[in-house]
Design an enzyme around this catalytic site. Sequence first.
Site, mmCIF file in Angstrom:
data_model
loop_
_atom_site.group_PDB
_atom_site.id
_atom_site.type_symbol
_atom_site.label_atom_id
_atom_site.label_comp_id
_atom_site.label_asym_id
_atom_site.label_seq_id
_atom_site.Cartn_x
_atom_site.Cartn_y
_atom_site.Cartn_z
ATOM 1 N N HIS A 62 13.311 1.455 1.277
ATOM 2 C CA HIS A 62 11.892 1.801 1.466
ATOM 3 C C HIS A 62 11.299 0.699 2.339
ATOM 4 O O HIS A 62 11.128 -0.431 1.890
ATOM 5 C CB HIS A 62 11.214 1.877 0.096
ATOM 6 C CG HIS A 62 9.907 2.579 0.108
ATOM 7 N ND1 HIS A 62 9.780 3.913 0.452
ATOM 8 C CD2 HIS A 62 8.649 2.159 -0.182
ATOM 9 C CE1 HIS A 62 8.504 4.276 0.372
ATOM 10 N NE2 HIS A 62 7.796 3.225 -0.002
ATOM 11 N N LYS A 67 2.755 10.123 3.865
ATOM 12 C CA LYS A 67 2.233 8.842 4.344
ATOM 13 C C LYS A 67 3.397 8.103 4.991
ATOM 14 O O LYS A 67 4.479 8.014 4.403
ATOM 15 C CB LYS A 67 1.666 8.100 3.131
ATOM 16 C CG LYS A 67 1.517 6.601 3.235
ATOM 17 C CD LYS A 67 0.513 6.116 2.191
ATOM 18 C CE LYS A 67 0.831 4.743 1.636
ATOM 19 N NZ LYS A 67 -0.214 4.242 0.733
ATOM 20 N N LYS A 126 4.877 4.615 6.570
ATOM 21 C CA LYS A 126 4.688 3.172 6.525
ATOM 22 C C LYS A 126 5.007 2.609 7.898
ATOM 23 O O LYS A 126 6.156 2.744 8.360
ATOM 24 C CB LYS A 126 5.629 2.570 5.483
ATOM 25 C CG LYS A 126 5.229 2.925 4.064
ATOM 26 C CD LYS A 126 3.894 2.294 3.751
ATOM 27 C CE LYS A 126 3.732 2.027 2.287
ATOM 28 N NZ LYS A 126 2.485 1.319 2.007
ATOM 29 N N ASP A 169 0.106 4.065 6.805
ATOM 30 C CA ASP A 169 -0.315 2.836 6.133
ATOM 31 C C ASP A 169 0.277 1.668 6.912
ATOM 32 O O ASP A 169 1.500 1.534 7.010
ATOM 33 C CB ASP A 169 0.188 2.813 4.681
ATOM 34 C CG ASP A 169 -0.400 1.657 3.885
ATOM 35 O OD1 ASP A 169 -1.117 0.827 4.470
ATOM 36 O OD2 ASP A 169 -0.140 1.592 2.658
ATOM 37 N N GLU A 181 -4.536 3.851 6.922
ATOM 38 C CA GLU A 181 -4.697 2.962 5.766
ATOM 39 C C GLU A 181 -4.504 1.499 6.179
ATOM 40 O O GLU A 181 -3.506 1.146 6.803
ATOM 41 C CB GLU A 181 -3.680 3.371 4.691
ATOM 42 C CG GLU A 181 -3.758 2.570 3.413
ATOM 43 C CD GLU A 181 -2.924 3.209 2.297
ATOM 44 O OE1 GLU A 181 -2.573 4.404 2.390
ATOM 45 O OE2 GLU A 181 -2.613 2.493 1.326
ATOM 46 N N ASP A 201 -7.300 -0.257 1.462
ATOM 47 C CA ASP A 201 -6.409 -0.461 0.306
ATOM 48 C C ASP A 201 -6.470 -1.938 -0.122
ATOM 49 O O ASP A 201 -7.271 -2.295 -1.004
ATOM 50 C CB ASP A 201 -4.984 -0.017 0.635
ATOM 51 C CG ASP A 201 -4.043 -0.170 -0.551
ATOM 52 O OD1 ASP A 201 -4.534 -0.487 -1.654
ATOM 53 O OD2 ASP A 201 -2.813 0.007 -0.409
ATOM 54 N N LYS A 220 -6.180 1.414 -7.349
ATOM 55 C CA LYS A 220 -4.894 1.082 -7.979
ATOM 56 C C LYS A 220 -5.197 0.324 -9.253
ATOM 57 O O LYS A 220 -5.962 -0.654 -9.215
ATOM 58 C CB LYS A 220 -4.023 0.209 -7.058
ATOM 59 C CG LYS A 220 -3.459 0.952 -5.866
ATOM 60 C CD LYS A 220 -2.576 0.099 -4.976
ATOM 61 C CE LYS A 220 -2.131 0.951 -3.782
ATOM 62 N NZ LYS A 220 -1.479 0.161 -2.726
HETATM 63 O O1 LIG Z 1 -0.005 1.585 -0.371
HETATM 64 C C1 LIG Z 1 0.648 0.579 -0.481
HETATM 65 O O2 LIG Z 1 0.252 -0.386 0.156
HETATM 66 C C2 LIG Z 1 1.816 0.432 -1.404
HETATM 67 C C3 LIG Z 1 2.638 1.590 -1.699
HETATM 68 C C4 LIG Z 1 2.103 2.909 -1.831
HETATM 69 C C5 LIG Z 1 3.009 3.787 -1.372
HETATM 70 C C6 LIG Z 1 4.086 3.079 -0.833
HETATM 71 O O3 LIG Z 1 5.102 3.515 -0.311
HETATM 72 O O4 LIG Z 1 3.817 1.755 -0.936
HETATM 73 MN MN LIG Z 2 -1.466 0.813 1.095
#
Ligand SMILES: O=C(O)C[C@H]1C=CC(=O)O1
Ligand SMILES: [Mn+2]
Length: 372
Positions: free
Chosen positions: A21, A166, A168, A197, A223, A248, A272
């Site tokens: 991940h 989402k 990354k 994000d 994000e 976030d 969160k």
């Molecule tokens: O959002 C984040 O920063 C942390 C988290 C949420 C989903 C993911 O893959 O990592």
């Molecule tokens: Mn995030």
Amino acid sequence: MSSVIESIETLLVDLPTIRPHKLSMTTMACQTLVIVRLRDSDGIEGLGEGTTIGGLAYGPESPESIKRNIDTYLAPLLIGQPAGAVAALRSRLDRHARGNAIAKSALETALLDAQGKRLGLPMAQLLGGAHHDHLPVLWTLASGDTGRDIDEAFQRLEQRRHCDFKLKIGANAVDDDVRHVAAIKEALGERASVRVDVNQAWDESSAVRGIAALQAAGIDLIEQPIPAREHAGLVRLASRFEVPMLADEAVADARDGFALAAAGFNGAYALKIAKAGGPRGALALAQVAQAAGIGLYGGTLLEGSIGTAASLHAWATLPELAWGSEMFGPLLLKDDIVAEPLAYGEFGVELPTGPGLGIALDEDKLAHFTRK
Ligand SMILES: O=C(O)C[C@H]1C=CC(=O)O1
Ligand SMILES: [Mn+2]
């Protein structure tokens, strides 16, 4: 005699992820759950969980610091205290210990779980009652490979598991990230909502360039593009672009939420439990957001089933989650330590129904995955 807190045990549980991940600051192959077992004098046990991402890569708490600080400083503040006084106990932790929001969240979850079991009520009822019993859940595509992410997205759509994704980004050059995101959006078209994000990886001028291209590619939400403390920059980006910004890392709790809204932010907030020191603090941030007309998103710090269930009980009490939720943590892990996993399906997850969290441990699996 009313029940008092008798003991608090913490365990480090290491669970492998189903695939690497990849985030802007680390690549995970394993997630560590800090599991709290809080036992009361009436024989009731409350469960809690704290997680972070990549040791110290995400924030100032690591799994090891969470365990050590609970064992050394926080648990002694609770032992011998009335077990049902959740609000007073939470204030006591804040009065005597600064920071350590994830550790406090794990403890607050355990207190609420125990109190729910004592009263025979699901945690959501302790928090005001559920508006919803099924919550939408998106999936994070973060394998590090564009083709693999596209295959994974189609698989999730076909399973009716997730229809929002989402991505990354932030680990690679801006232009490479934009190409990666645009290719995934192009493949999925209107079948799915695609968000990104950046996890604070860009400076503001890179963000302006990156977001302009992502907006043109049809991305729905951006994000945390810039560092958490740069509130003024986030407000400028939110005003500059049509595509909304999701705060976030910039908003941990109600005070942050108030400051960012007062500065003129018009995007959305990720809630969160880990950032806010527990479900009650996360809901306090939600109240501030609602008062400011800011949309909500149910966020995860990649918790396992216990932390995810605690979050679901909190999010279920909100009238609306404009951006849905990302409570997929357990699905990223190869195995689980609970007897009955959360029920995912129809692009979301069911709110557990039993007393407290509605979650029971599988003792054999817990023993197997607990760090020796
Ligand atoms: O959002 C984040 O920063 C942390 C988290 C949420 C989903 C993911 O893959 O990592
Ligand atoms: Mn995030």
